[in-house]
Design a protein around this motif. Structure first.
Motif, PDB file in Angstrom:
ATOM      1  N   GLY A 147       0.820  -1.205   0.000  1.00 20.40           N
ATOM      2  CA  GLY A 147       0.000   0.000   0.000  1.00 20.40           C
ATOM      3  C   GLY A 147       0.852   1.251   0.000  1.00 20.40           C
ATOM      4  N   GLN A 148       1.884   1.237   0.822  1.00 24.70           N
ATOM      5  CA  GLN A 148       2.768   2.393   0.926  1.00 24.70           C
ATOM      6  C   GLN A 148       3.461   2.684  -0.404  1.00 24.70           C
ATOM      7  N   VAL A 149       4.086   1.680  -1.015  1.00 24.84           N
ATOM      8  CA  VAL A 149       4.850   1.948  -2.242  1.00 24.84           C
ATOM      9  C   VAL A 149       3.950   2.216  -3.440  1.00 24.84           C
ATOM     10  N   LEU A 150       2.730   1.666  -3.431  1.00 23.79           N
ATOM     11  CA  LEU A 150       1.832   1.891  -4.558  1.00 23.79           C
ATOM     12  C   LEU A 150       0.904   3.084  -4.346  1.00 23.79           C
ATOM     13  N   GLY A 151       0.993   3.714  -3.171  1.00 21.92           N
ATOM     14  CA  GLY A 151       0.143   4.871  -2.893  1.00 21.92           C
ATOM     15  C   GLY A 151      -1.319   4.494  -2.729  1.00 21.92           C
ATOM     16  N   LEU A 152      -1.567   3.308  -2.176  1.00 17.09           N
ATOM     17  CA  LEU A 152      -2.931   2.823  -1.980  1.00 17.09           C
ATOM     18  C   LEU A 152      -3.206   2.643  -0.491  1.00 17.09           C
ATOM     19  N   PRO A 153      -4.463   2.820  -0.074  1.00 20.66           N
ATOM     20  CA  PRO A 153      -4.800   2.541   1.316  1.00 20.66           C
ATOM     21  C   PRO A 153      -4.605   1.052   1.615  1.00 20.66           C
ATOM     22  N   PHE A 154      -4.242   0.752   2.859  1.00 22.26           N
ATOM     23  CA  PHE A 154      -4.134  -0.629   3.312  1.00 22.26           C
ATOM     24  C   PHE A 154      -5.203  -0.879   4.359  1.00 22.26           C
ATOM     25  N   VAL A 155      -5.892  -2.023   4.246  1.00 20.26           N
ATOM     26  CA  VAL A 155      -6.922  -2.401   5.200  1.00 20.26           C
ATOM     27  C   VAL A 155      -6.731  -3.868   5.565  1.00 20.26           C
ATOM     28  N   ASP A 156      -6.752  -4.160   6.864  1.00 19.89           N
ATOM     29  CA  ASP A 156      -6.694  -5.536   7.344  1.00 19.89           C
ATOM     30  C   ASP A 156      -8.126  -5.953   7.668  1.00 19.89           C
ATOM     31  N   SER A 157      -8.637  -6.980   6.986  1.00 16.99           N
ATOM     32  CA  SER A 157     -10.037  -7.370   7.194  1.00 16.99           C
ATOM     33  C   SER A 157     -10.301  -7.818   8.630  1.00 16.99           C
TER      34      SER A 157
END
Length: 186
Positions: free
Chosen positions: A36-46
């Motif tokens: 998420g960090q390197v791709l500029g995307l939010p990260f969510v843990d289900s």
């Protein structure tokens, strides 16, 4: 190709969620945060989202409501997350064992099976957050039994990444190369 060039190629081609599946202890959340960090995307843990929705920790859900109630909540959370567009989602180890949840993941996301050898999984799950399926049991035996059932389902993922090396940069590069190969074919 260097990491920055690879990140640039992949970043512009992501058009749906990236969902990480695999056994407990494989490193899905760790890889997911980094992706998420390197791709500029939010990260969510289900798992975090299930806890938030239920207002209790996963061990409490298992103890008071049972595993079926947990899986029901997990299925609802994953369905909602998949509808939220481009992001990186880490799932619980058993999330894909419910066929309708697995079908949604395979159809609506870029799926990555995050893998590690059994001995590594057992070591990673021995000390850490409580895991209801391992409570009072031999982690290696439970993980071995689960792998027989779950690995064929995980194998349906589009990409496979082995986290056994433990080297975050090497693991990230595996994931990025897998994404680049997949997205180049789409």
């Amino acid at each position: 190709m260097g990491p920055e060039a690879l990140i640039g190629l992949v970043r512009g081609r992501i058009n749906r969620p990236i969902v990480l599946v695999g056994p407990m202890g494989a490193g899905k959340s760790r890889l997911g945060r980094r992706l998420g960090q390197v791709l500029g995307l939010p990260f969510v843990d289900s798992d975090d989202e299930v806890e938030r929705a239920a207002g209790m920790r996963i061990p409490e859900i298992f103890a008071t409501l049972g595993e079926p109630a947990f899986r029901d909540g997990e299925a609802r959370v994953i369905r909602r997350l998949l509808d939220n567009g481009e992001q990186v989602i880490s799932t619980g180890g058993g999330a894909v064992m419910r066929p309708e949840t697995a079908d949604l993941i395979w159809a609506q996301s870029i799926s990555i099976w995050v893998r590690a050898d059994l001995a590594i999984l057992a070591e990673r799950t021995r000390n850490g957050r409580p895991r209801p399926l391992l409570a009072g049991k031999d982690p290696e035996q439970v993980l071995r039994d689960l792998s027989v059932i779950r690995d064929p389902v995980y194998a349906r993922a589009m990409i496979q990444v082995d986290t056994g090396s433990g080297d975050d940069d090497a693991i990230m590069m595996q994931a990025l190369r897998g994404l680049q190969d997949l997205l180049g074919d789409m």
